[in-house]
Design a protein around this motif. Sequence first.
Motif, PDB file in Angstrom:
ATOM      1  N   UNK A 287      47.014  50.836  41.702  1.00 30.16           N
ATOM      2  CA  UNK A 287      47.639  52.540  40.421  1.00 30.16           C
ATOM      3  C   UNK A 287      48.947  52.325  40.462  1.00 30.16           C
ATOM      4  N   UNK A 288      49.359  51.677  41.213  1.00 27.70           N
ATOM      5  CA  UNK A 288      51.261  51.020  41.233  1.00 27.70           C
ATOM      6  C   UNK A 288      51.519  50.125  40.622  1.00 27.70           C
ATOM      7  N   UNK A 289      51.034  48.942  40.661  1.00 24.27           N
ATOM      8  CA  UNK A 289      50.993  47.841  40.064  1.00 24.27           C
ATOM      9  C   UNK A 289      50.205  47.966  38.583  1.00 24.27           C
ATOM     10  N   UNK A 290      49.091  48.693  38.464  1.00 24.08           N
ATOM     11  CA  UNK A 290      48.745  48.759  36.784  1.00 24.08           C
ATOM     12  C   UNK A 290      49.876  49.816  36.175  1.00 24.08           C
TER      13      UNK A 290
ATOM     14  N   UNK B  32      44.174  51.812  24.063  1.00 25.28           N
ATOM     15  CA  UNK B  32      45.432  51.566  25.660  1.00 25.28           C
ATOM     16  C   UNK B  32      44.484  52.339  27.133  1.00 25.28           C
ATOM     17  N   UNK B  33      44.546  53.542  26.921  1.00 20.99           N
ATOM     18  CA  UNK B  33      44.436  54.686  27.665  1.00 20.99           C
ATOM     19  C   UNK B  33      42.852  54.083  28.283  1.00 20.99           C
ATOM     20  N   UNK B  34      42.216  54.140  27.143  1.00 20.55           N
ATOM     21  CA  UNK B  34      40.834  53.565  27.609  1.00 20.55           C
ATOM     22  C   UNK B  34      40.949  51.878  28.009  1.00 20.55           C
ATOM     23  N   UNK B  35      41.640  50.850  27.368  1.00 21.43           N
ATOM     24  CA  UNK B  35      41.461  49.851  28.050  1.00 21.43           C
ATOM     25  C   UNK B  35      41.892  49.941  29.990  1.00 21.43           C
ATOM     26  N   UNK B  36      43.275  50.734  29.814  1.00 18.28           N
ATOM     27  CA  UNK B  36      44.148  50.409  31.359  1.00 18.28           C
ATOM     28  C   UNK B  36      42.611  51.266  32.313  1.00 18.28           C
ATOM     29  N   UNK B  37      42.082  52.366  31.938  1.00 15.26           N
ATOM     30  CA  UNK B  37      41.588  53.059  33.213  1.00 15.26           C
ATOM     31  C   UNK B  37      39.911  51.938  33.544  1.00 15.26           C
ATOM     32  N   UNK B  38      39.496  51.124  32.058  1.00  5.45           N
ATOM     33  CA  UNK B  38      38.389  49.705  32.574  1.00  5.45           C
ATOM     34  C   UNK B  38      39.569  48.794  33.541  1.00  5.45           C
ATOM     35  N   UNK B  39      40.122  48.526  32.755  1.00  3.68           N
ATOM     36  CA  UNK B  39      41.015  47.422  33.904  1.00  3.68           C
ATOM     37  C   UNK B  39      41.268  47.905  35.339  1.00  3.68           C
ATOM     38  N   UNK B  40      42.166  48.804  35.438  1.00  4.20           N
ATOM     39  CA  UNK B  40      41.667  49.890  36.808  1.00  4.20           C
ATOM     40  C   UNK B  40      40.377  49.435  37.558  1.00  4.20           C
ATOM     41  N   UNK B  41      39.009  49.758  36.875  1.00  5.06           N
ATOM     42  CA  UNK B  41      37.930  49.162  37.835  1.00  5.06           C
ATOM     43  C   UNK B  41      38.176  47.943  37.639  1.00  5.06           C
ATOM     44  N   UNK B  42      38.357  47.262  36.434  1.00  7.91           N
ATOM     45  CA  UNK B  42      38.252  45.371  36.747  1.00  7.91           C
ATOM     46  C   UNK B  42      39.172  44.718  37.929  1.00  7.91           C
ATOM     47  N   UNK B  43      39.988  45.658  38.569  1.00  4.94           N
ATOM     48  CA  UNK B  43      40.733  44.875  39.341  1.00  4.94           C
ATOM     49  C   UNK B  43      40.377  44.895  40.390  1.00  4.94           C
ATOM     50  N   UNK B  44      39.965  45.955  40.740  1.00  2.00           N
ATOM     51  CA  UNK B  44      39.336  46.726  41.888  1.00  2.00           C
ATOM     52  C   UNK B  44      37.491  45.956  42.226  1.00  2.00           C
ATOM     53  N   UNK B  45      37.357  44.851  40.950  1.00  2.00           N
ATOM     54  CA  UNK B  45      36.041  44.224  41.225  1.00  2.00           C
ATOM     55  C   UNK B  45      34.711  44.891  40.937  1.00  2.00           C
ATOM     56  N   UNK B  46      34.923  46.370  40.032  1.00  2.00           N
ATOM     57  CA  UNK B  46      33.003  47.086  40.253  1.00  2.00           C
ATOM     58  C   UNK B  46      32.799  46.109  39.079  1.00  2.00           C
TER      59      UNK B  46
END
Length: 430
Positions: free
Chosen positions: A27-30, A142-156
């Motif tokens: 979260x902090x890095x994102x 951006x907000x939507x893409x950021x949410x999906x990027x968050x899940x992607x970084x965690x490997x979902x």
Amino acid sequence: MLTSAPRGTKDILPSQTRHWHLIEQVIAQLCQEYGYEEIRTPIFEHSEVFHRGVGDSTDIVQKETYDFTDRGGRELTLRPEGTAPTVRALLEHKLYAGPQPVKVYYQGPMFRFGRPQKGRLRQFHQFGIEVFGATTAQVDAEVIAMAMDFYRRLGLKDIELLLNSIGCPQCRPGHREALQQFLEPQKEEMCQDCKSRFDKNPMRILDCKEEKCQKLSHDAPTTVGYLCDDCNNHFTEVKELLDAAGVEFTLDERLVRGLDYYTRTAFEIISKDIGAQSSIGGGGRYDHLVEKLGGPPVPGMGFGLGLERLLLTMEEQGLLETEKAEKRHIFIASIGEGTKTVAFGLMQTLRRQGLFVEMDYQDRSLKAQLKTASNRFQAPYVLIVGEGELEKGEVTLRAMNKGTQENIPLYEAPERLYALIQEDRDREKG
């Protein structure tokens, strides 16, 4: 029962907190990369913040808020979501008067009284972001893409983004009238909640989870067919931007979200791995919420993502580390009279150099201490402080992975161990 946590709450044990640390680090890095700064609001607010902001017709305010009166007679509410408190802070501190847009994020506990079930607690945690001061479709994307990027970084894997537009105050009245006309003949067959929603906010009927109401409203008119030109153009641009960013989505014309403040873009992210409560996050645009809470016209867009549901999804997908070892760089074993004081001093010296060090606190045998160093802490190095060695001004350094040991001068031990750990770190980096 004093030995049980209150119903709907859950302890986060030491073996589980490392999973939370992982998420918090992402979260902090994102947020740093996307240009969002952290905001921290109180856990409770004046009840009016949620009654006016979230909406009196919502299930949250009607059934789920934890409301109480303090000793000063003030009506207060434990926060059930993060957007309304952030708006209140925006107004109180006049953040809207500075450079726009204002981009903030938050994480922390929220509280809703509901029936506890898998993935749904009465105290739960959310990660959310809010953008104030911009109406452009780029912010929505951006907000939507950021949410999906968050899940992607965690490997979902196998998550789905549902997208809709619910219009604005100019076009929504036309949909409201058409929806009420369609549902009027079936009103008495609806659940009690939908009967109440019929006059207060009939659009929420489309979001009812009761199977009977879903069937009754199956062919009901949706908001997309009544969008004004501005809303339609905005929604078209949001979809084009998401396509350009490679963010896949599914149009869901029945998606309206559960909060009254949303306008235009609404979205939800679901995972089929956690059962009936499949939503793991969502959000949307709220261009009139700041005004509703007494401020100037300041548009907003954001999301709230449930962290317990995220962890549940990660567990179901095998993404959580299950090993129980508490890794340390060094374990210090002390044997004999007067050795503990020296061992303790060495431990603190090494810790001040940024090394992870542990020692024995239970007067166990050397064999037991070495077993602890290897099995529990997976320490690559053990420093043995014994009476005989101390008389010579020495300690024993054992390299557990190599099965070798040597005696070294006591005064050299901190520098020698620090150098060994640095060599190991450099080797791991390649």
